[in-house]
Design a protein around this motif. Structure first.
Motif, PDB file in Angstrom:
ATOM      1  N   THR A 202       0.835  -1.196   0.000  1.00 25.81           N
ATOM      2  CA  THR A 202       0.000   0.000   0.000  1.00 25.81           C
ATOM      3  C   THR A 202       0.875   1.254   0.000  1.00 25.81           C
ATOM      4  N   THR A 549     -10.500  -6.736  -0.403  1.00 22.42           N
ATOM      5  CA  THR A 549     -11.187  -5.530  -0.883  1.00 22.42           C
ATOM      6  C   THR A 549     -10.890  -4.368   0.064  1.00 22.42           C
ATOM      7  N   SER A 552     -10.608   2.438  -0.418  1.00 25.95           N
ATOM      8  CA  SER A 552     -10.163   3.297  -1.510  1.00 25.95           C
ATOM      9  C   SER A 552      -9.567   4.590  -0.954  1.00 25.95           C
ATOM     10  N   THR A 620     -10.568  -2.356  -4.670  1.00 22.59           N
ATOM     11  CA  THR A 620     -11.046  -1.497  -3.587  1.00 22.59           C
ATOM     12  C   THR A 620     -12.567  -1.497  -3.481  1.00 22.59           C
TER      13      THR A 620
END
Length: 664
Positions: A202, A549, A552, A620
Motif C-alpha cells: 500500500t 477488498t 479506496s 477497492t
C-alpha cells in the motif's frame, strides 16, 4: 463555525466552516486541534462541493416505477409521514413490531444523528421493532480484545511518537486515517523502525522501513512466530507476566508450537524475515502496534486480533507510553447511551447487518435504511437485490443522494449533511470529543435524523416523552454518565470550544495499573491462537485466488462514490493481479476482466502489479453498483459468512477466479 467530520474514519477531524451570506464557502481542518493539525483528507476536502451537488436529494419522494428502477415523484412531508404511519401501524397490528428492521449503517458516526448513539432507537423500542446488530465494521476484533483486556480500548495513538518499534499491522494509515502518520513520523525522527505487515504494498507499506507481504488471514500465525523468537531470546517480561496476566502457561505452549520455520510456511514470508522482526520485537521497547479493522475481516479475524493483542502482554509494553496496541479508542469513552430499553414491551429478535441477504425474508415487512447503502456495501450483493425487489416489503430510505439502495425504496426521505445539523462525536482513533454546530440551513426540505424521528413519532400519535427530546437535551444525557473521563465536559463547553480531550492523563498508558477485567489482569485466552482463513484452501478448489477488498483512497466506504472528481481520480473499479497470476490467464495491463465465483461476478480493469503477492488479487471497496461496469461491485463475490467472533464480516476472505471479459 467549528464542527467535526462525521465519516467512518478513526480520525474524526475537527473542522472549521466559513459561512458568507448563509452559504458555506470554505472548509478546512482545525489547526488548533492536536490530532487534526489543520489537515483534512483528499475525500473530505470536497465535502462542501459534495453537499451542493446537483444530485442531492432535497424532497421526500414516492416510488412510481417498478422496484429497483429508481423512478420517483416528489411528495410533501405530511404525505410521506402519513403513508409511513399507516403502513407501520398496519405492519405492527398484523405482524408485530419485529416485522420492522431498522437498518442503520456507518454513514455518520454521530452520537445524535448516526449509528453510534441514540438516533431512532427509542422510537424502534416503542414500536417493538427488531434489533439491528451492526457487525459490519469491527465486531470480531472488538470481541477478541475484550477477551484479552476486558475492553477494546488500547493505546492513545498520539503516543506512537514514543514508540521505538512500530508495527502497522493490516492497516493502510496514509489512506485510512492519515493523521496518525504525523505521530509515526515523530517516533521515526526519534529512532523508531516502522514495519508494515500487509498482503498489499500500500501507500503506507511503500513509506515504511520494511514491508512483510503476508498471506491474507495468517496474521495470528505470524504473531505466534514472532513471540517464539522473543521466548528463544529470553526477552519475555517475566515480572509483568507473573503479576499482570493470567493463562500464560497455556499460551506459552501455543507459542512454542509455532517456530519461525512453521510460520513461514503458513504466512508465505521468509523465515529469515520472521526471525529478524522477532529479534527487533524482543529487544525494542516500547513497541507500538497499530491494527485496524481490515485485519479482522476473515474467518479467524477475532482470534487474529486477540493473538496480536497478546504481544504487549508478553513483552511488558503496556508499562510504557508508546507500548501496546491501538485498534480503537472507543473503549475509553463512557457516554450514557440511553436508548430506553424499558420501552420494549417484550424481548425482540436481533437481525444481523451483514446477513441482510439471508435474514430479509418474508418475516420482515418494513426495512428502514439510514446512514447505510447496503446495495453497495454489504456482502452477497445479488441476493440482497433479489430481497429488495419483494413487492410485500415496504422500504424507507433516509438519504442524501440517489444511491443503489435508494433505487429500491418505496419512500425516500431527504437527509441533512454534517454542515446542516448538530451532533456529538468522538474519534475511535484519538482521545477527543467534538461538537458539530450546524453552519448553514438545510437545503430544500432536508431534515436531520433526530428531527425526522420526532416528526414521525408525533404523526403516529406516540406519547412517550423521550421521543421528543431535543438535540441539546439528548447531548446532555449522553454526557451524564458520571464517568471520570467526562469530568468537566459539558455541552456548553463543547459548543464554545469545539473539542475537548477526554479527562485522561497525558501521556496515557491505559493499563499501566491493571486491566478492566474481573481479576484486574490481562487474560491469555485458552484454545487455538490461530484460525486459518477460508482462503487457506484456495489450491483445493475451482477458485484459486484470494480476494481482498481494501479501502479506496478516494471514497469512504460508498460515501463520495458518486462525486465526479473523486470518481475520476479512482479510475473506476480496478483489480490488482500479480504477473505470475496474470500470464497464465491471458490478462494484460489495462484490460477489462471478470472476477467471479459461485456467488456472482464483477468487472474491473486489470492492473498487473507486484503490489500483491502471487495468489492474491485486490479490488477497492466503495464503488456504486449502478456506476460500475457490468452493474456489480466486488461485494457480488463476497460471501455473507461470519468470522470466528462477534459475527464479524469476511470481506478479505473470499476465493475467486479471474479472466478476460471476452472469455465469458
Amino acid at each position: 463555525m467549528l464542527g467535526a467530520c462525521p465519516l467512518d474514519c478513526p480520525d474524526t477531524c475537527s473542522w472549521v466552516v466559513t459561512v458568507r451570506d448563509g452559504r458555506a464557502v470554505t472548509l478546512r481542518g482545525n489547526a488548533e486541534h492536536p490530532y487534526t493539525r489543520g489537515a483534512l483528507c483528499v475525500k473530505v476536502n470536497r465535502y462542501l462541493e459534495h453537499a451542493a451537488a446537483s444530485d442531492r436529494i432535497l424532497y421526500p419522494m414516492r416510488r412510481i416505477g417498478p422496484k429497483g428502477s429508481g423512478r420517483f415523484e416528489r411528495i410533501g412531508w405530511d404525505e410521506a409521514l402519513e403513508e409511513i404511519s399507516v403502513r407501520l401501524r398496519d405492519i405492527v397490528e398484523r405482524h408485530g413490531g419485529e416485522a420492522i428492521w431498522p437498518y442503520a449503517g456507518t454513514g455518520t458516526l454521530g452520537y445524535l444523528q448516526g449509528t453510534e448513539g441514540i438516533a431512532g432507537r427509542r422510537l424502534w423500542n416503542v414500536l417493538g421493532a427488531s434489533r439491528h446488530y451492526l457487525n459490519i465494521c469491527s465486531s470480531a476484533g472488538n470481541t477478541g480484545l475484550e477477551q484479552v483486556y476486558g475492553t477494546p480500548g488500547g493505546m492513545d495513538p498520539e503516543t506512537f511518537a514514543d514508540s521505538r518499534l512500530i508495527l502497522l499491522w493490516g492497516t493502510n494509515t496514509l489512506t485510512s486515517g492519515h493523521h496518525l502518520w504525523k505521530f509515526i513520523q515523530d517516533g521515526r525522527a526519534a529512532g523508531a523502525y516502522v514495519v508494515a505487515i500487509d498482503p498489499i504494498r500500500t501507500r503506507t507499506a511503500e513509506q515504511a522501513d520494511e514491508h512483510l507481504p503476508i498471506r491474507p488471514g495468517t496474521d495470528a500465525a505470524l504473531a505466534l512466530g514472532l513471540l517464539n523468537v522473543v521466548l528463544a531470546e529470553g526477552a519475555e517480561d517475566r515480572d509483568f507476566l507473573e503479576n499482570h496476566t493470567s493463562g500464560w502457561e497455556d499460551f506459552r505452549a501455543e507459542i512454542l508450537r509455532h517456530p519461525p520455520a512453521r510460520v513461514a510456511g503458513i504466512t508465505g514470508l521468509d523465515e529469515a524475515d520472521i526471525r529478524a522482526l522477532g529479534l527487533r520485537l524482543a529487544h525494542t521497547r516500547p513497541t507500538g502496534i497499530r491494527a485496524t479493522m481490515g485485519i479482522q475481516r476473515h474467518a479467524g479475524g477475532g482470534t487474529a486480533v486477540r493473538t496480536i493483542a497478546s504481544i504487549p502482554g508478553v513483552t511488558g509494553d503496556w508499562r510504557r507510553p508508546g507500548g501496546g496496541i491501538a485498534y480503537s479508542t472507543s473503549g475509553h469513552l463512557h457516554l450514557n447511551i440511553d436508548t430506553r430499553e424499558d420501552l420494549l414491551a417484550r424481548p425482540v429478535r436481533t437481525l444481523t447487518m451483514t446477513r441482510l441477504a439471508d435474514e430479509l425474508d418474508e418475516s420482515v415487512k418494513c426495512l428502514w435504511v439510514y446512514a447505510a447503502n447496503p446495495m453497495s456495501s454489504s456482502p452477497d450483493q445479488n441476493r440482497i437485490r433479489e430481497r429488495l425487489l419483494r413487492e410485500d416489503l415496504f422500504t424507507v430510505v433516509m438519504e442524501q443522494f440517489p444511491t443503489d439502495t435508494v433505487d429500491h425504496a418505496d419512500i425516500v426521505l431527504p437527509a441533512t449533511m454534517q454542515i446542516e445539523h448538530a451532533d456529538l462525536h468522538a474519534g475511535y482513533g484519538h482521545m477527543y470529543l467534538a461538537w458539530n454546530e450546524p453552519a448553514v440551513a438545510p437545503p430544500g426540505e432536508c431534515l436531520s435524523t433526530t428531527e425526522t424521528f420526532r416528526r414521525l413519532a408525533r404523526h403516529m400519535g406516540l406519547t412517550e416523552p423521550s421521543l421528543y427530546d431535543s438535540d441539546l437535551e439528548l447531548a446532555e444525557q449522553l454526557l451524564s454518565s458520571g464517568h471520570p473521563s467526562l469530568d468537566g465536559i459539558t455541552v456548553d463547553r463543547l459548543r464554545k470550544e469545539g473539542w475537548v480531550r477526554l479527562n485522561v492523563p497525558r501521556p496515557f498508558a491505559p493499563f499501566a495499573d491493571g486491566f478492566p477485567t474481573p481479576s484486574g489482569r490481562m487474560r491469555f485466552a485458552p484454545g487455538p491462537a490461530y484460525v486459518p482463513p477460508r482462503t487457506a484452501s484456495a489450491a483445493l478448489g475451482p477458485y484459486p485466488l484470494a480476494l481482498v477488498t481494501p479501502a479506496s483512497h478516494t471514497f469512504l466506504n460508498s460515501t463520495f462514490g458518486n462525486n465526479p472528481e473523486l470518481l475520476r481520480r479512482s479510475k473506476g473499479p480496478r483489480v490488482l493481479v500479480n504477473p505470475e497470476d496474470a500470464s497464465p490467464r491471458g490478462l494484460s495491463d489495462g484490460q477489462r476482466a471478470r472476477v467471479f465465483n459461485d456467488a456472482g461476478a464483477f468487472e474491473a480493469v486489470v492492473e498487473i502489479s507486484e503490489k500483491v503477492r502471487p495468489g492474491v488479487v485486490a479490488s477497492t471497496k466503495g464503488h456504486w453498483r449502478k456506476l460500475s461496469p457490468g452493474g456489480a461491485t466486488a461485494n457480488a463475490v463476497v460471501g455473507a459468512r461470519d468470522a470466528d467472533m462477534g459475527r464479524g464480516a469476511v470481506y478479505h476472505d473470499n476465493l475467486v477466479e479471474i479472466g478476460p471479459c471476452d472469455a465469458g
